[in-house]
Motif scaffolding. Structure first.
Motif, PDB file in Angstrom:
ATOM      1  N   VAL A  68      -1.733  -0.908  -4.038  1.00 13.00           N
ATOM      2  CA  VAL A  68      -2.890  -0.133  -3.591  1.00 13.00           C
ATOM      3  C   VAL A  68      -2.431   1.297  -3.330  1.00 13.00           C
ATOM      4  N   CYS A  69      -3.008   2.249  -4.051  1.00 13.23           N
ATOM      5  CA  CYS A  69      -2.621   3.654  -3.913  1.00 13.23           C
ATOM      6  C   CYS A  69      -3.720   4.427  -3.196  1.00 13.23           C
ATOM      7  N   VAL A  70      -3.354   5.102  -2.115  1.00 15.94           N
ATOM      8  CA  VAL A  70      -4.320   5.842  -1.301  1.00 15.94           C
ATOM      9  C   VAL A  70      -3.815   7.276  -1.132  1.00 15.94           C
ATOM     10  N   PRO A  71      -4.566   8.282  -1.576  1.00 19.74           N
ATOM     11  CA  PRO A  71      -4.163   9.675  -1.303  1.00 19.74           C
ATOM     12  C   PRO A  71      -4.079   9.905   0.203  1.00 19.74           C
ATOM     13  N   HIS A  72      -3.001  10.516   0.650  1.00 19.09           N
ATOM     14  CA  HIS A  72      -2.841  10.623   2.104  1.00 19.09           C
ATOM     15  C   HIS A  72      -3.879  11.508   2.760  1.00 19.09           C
ATOM     16  N   ASP A  77      -6.931  11.114   2.296  1.00 21.35           N
ATOM     17  CA  ASP A  77      -8.019  10.180   2.621  1.00 21.35           C
ATOM     18  C   ASP A  77      -7.687   9.330   3.845  1.00 21.35           C
ATOM     19  N   TRP A  78      -6.420   9.231   4.186  1.00 21.58           N
ATOM     20  CA  TRP A  78      -5.989   8.369   5.295  1.00 21.58           C
ATOM     21  C   TRP A  78      -5.809   9.189   6.570  1.00 21.58           C
ATOM     22  N   VAL A 137       0.847  -1.183   0.000  1.00 24.61           N
ATOM     23  CA  VAL A 137       0.000   0.000   0.000  1.00 24.61           C
ATOM     24  C   VAL A 137       0.890   1.243   0.000  1.00 24.61           C
ATOM     25  N   ALA A 138       0.588   2.191  -0.873  1.00 26.21           N
ATOM     26  CA  ALA A 138       1.287   3.476  -0.904  1.00 26.21           C
ATOM     27  C   ALA A 138       0.305   4.556  -0.484  1.00 26.21           C
ATOM     28  N   ILE A 139       0.574   5.189   0.648  1.00 26.31           N
ATOM     29  CA  ILE A 139      -0.269   6.258   1.181  1.00 26.31           C
ATOM     30  C   ILE A 139       0.566   7.528   1.142  1.00 26.31           C
ATOM     31  N   THR A 140       0.324   8.362   0.165  1.00 25.60           N
ATOM     32  CA  THR A 140       1.147   9.553  -0.012  1.00 25.60           C
ATOM     33  C   THR A 140       0.352  10.595  -0.800  1.00 25.60           C
ATOM     34  N   GLY A 141       0.987  11.707  -1.114  1.00 24.06           N
ATOM     35  CA  GLY A 141       0.306  12.770  -1.825  1.00 24.06           C
ATOM     36  C   GLY A 141      -0.014  12.394  -3.261  1.00 24.06           C
ATOM     37  N   PRO A 142      -1.036  12.997  -3.854  1.00 28.11           N
ATOM     38  CA  PRO A 142      -1.419  12.666  -5.234  1.00 28.11           C
ATOM     39  C   PRO A 142      -0.268  12.792  -6.229  1.00 28.11           C
TER      40      PRO A 142
END
Length: 312
Positions: A78-82, A84-85, A55-60
């Motif tokens: 899995v890419c998640v805009p930070h 959103d986290w 999972v990568a949780i970082t800036g767009p």
């Protein structure tokens, strides 16, 4: 203001065998350096046998860089805009990570997580907030110690700043300045709390109805006043017996309640461990309070403990 709701009280899955939380740190000051640190980490996760997708949780912007660098492998990350986290306090981020591990990690909590806080938002806006993030970084080493999770905390020195990066190094085991989590949190808690204002309202019994009504007069919307009042009441019940009167002060959204317990808590993890599905934990109200309040300060002394809740 967006009303916060407490996260579901879920904890990480029990490990199937021996496991160790691998808590890493990457510091970068350019897009190329970010990719150079993140790409091998995600590749390690993709190659790990029996693990779910990393999972990568970082800036767009950084997610776009990663997708370009990963090429065909991007579909397996899995890419998640930070944004959103990291939607609330540092304690919210801990709870979200625990819930994610419960629902998505392999047995023993095995998964690779690349995590970059929103340093241009709450996380980096003040020394006060930075202290909370460093505390949670340190306590993560204890909270997730028995799990096989591999986390890479990404620190962009261009946005986090050198002071934050220097402090964060002390919370990551791979650095040469790593501090024992209990020693580091004790140091953070050695800073005295500011004195309550002279105009603080004394409250003999911190009942939810009284706190709710007061919070409404100070400008909190009804839903937020309800959350704050419940946090106060839950915390008061957990701290019983209380020693003296409670104090209320502040204006929305920064409404504050200070409670005094007749006994020290003696637990740096108080409120960070979610309540069990059944039974009673030692301080159940503090977990709720950490989920809905921006700050929960605890100061133990020989006679008891001072607990200060600030809604936002």
């Amino acid at each position: 203001m967006t009303t916060r709701q407490p996260a579901e009280p879920a904890g990480p899955a029990e490990p199937a065998g021996p496991a160790t939380f691998d808590h890493r740190m990457a510091v970068f000051d350019s897009d190329d350096d970010f990719v150079a640190a993140a790409l091998p980490f995600l590749g390690e996760g993709l190659a790990a046998t029996g693990e779910p997708p990393p999972v990568a949780i970082t800036g767009p912007r950084n997610l776009d860089l990663l997708r370009d660098a990963l090429g065909r492998d991007a579909k397996d990350v899995v890419c998640v805009p930070h944004t959103d986290w990291y939607t609330g306090s540092a304690a919210n981020a801990v709870a979200r990570a625990a819930a994610y591990l419960t629902g998505h990690a392999a047995p023993g909590g095995r998964i690779h997580l690349l995590m970059e806080p929103v340093w241009s938002g709450r996380a980096g806006r003040s020394a006060r907030e930075t202290t909370e993030w460093i505390r949670c970084e340190a306590l993560a080493n204890l909270l997730f110690a028995s799990l096989g999770t591999t986390a890479l905390c990404a620190y962009d020195i261009r946005t986090a700043g050198p002071a934050v990066v220097a402090a964060a190094r002390r919370a990551h085991p791979g650095t040469d300045v790593y501090e024992d989590p209990l020693r580091l949190t004790a140091e953070l808690d050695s800073v005295p709390l500011p004195l309550p204002p002279a105009a603080a309202r004394p409250l003999a019994e911190p009942h939810a109805t009284t706190v709710r009504a007061w919070a409404r007069t100070r400008g909190l919307p009804a839903a937020d006043a309800e959350l704050f009042a419940t946090a106060v009441a839950e915390t008061a019940a957990a701290l019983a017996p209380l020693d003296g009167t409670a104090l209320l002060w502040g204006e929305a959204p920064a409404c504050v309640c200070e409670l005094r317990s007749a006994r020290p808590l003696g637990d740096p993890l108080a409120g960070f461990v979610p309540p069990p599905a059944a039974g009673q934990e030692a301080v159940p109200g503090l977990w709720y309070a950490r989920q809905v309040c921006a700050y929960v300060d605890i100061r133990d002394d020989a006679e008891g403990a001072t607990v200060r809740l600030q809604y936002a």
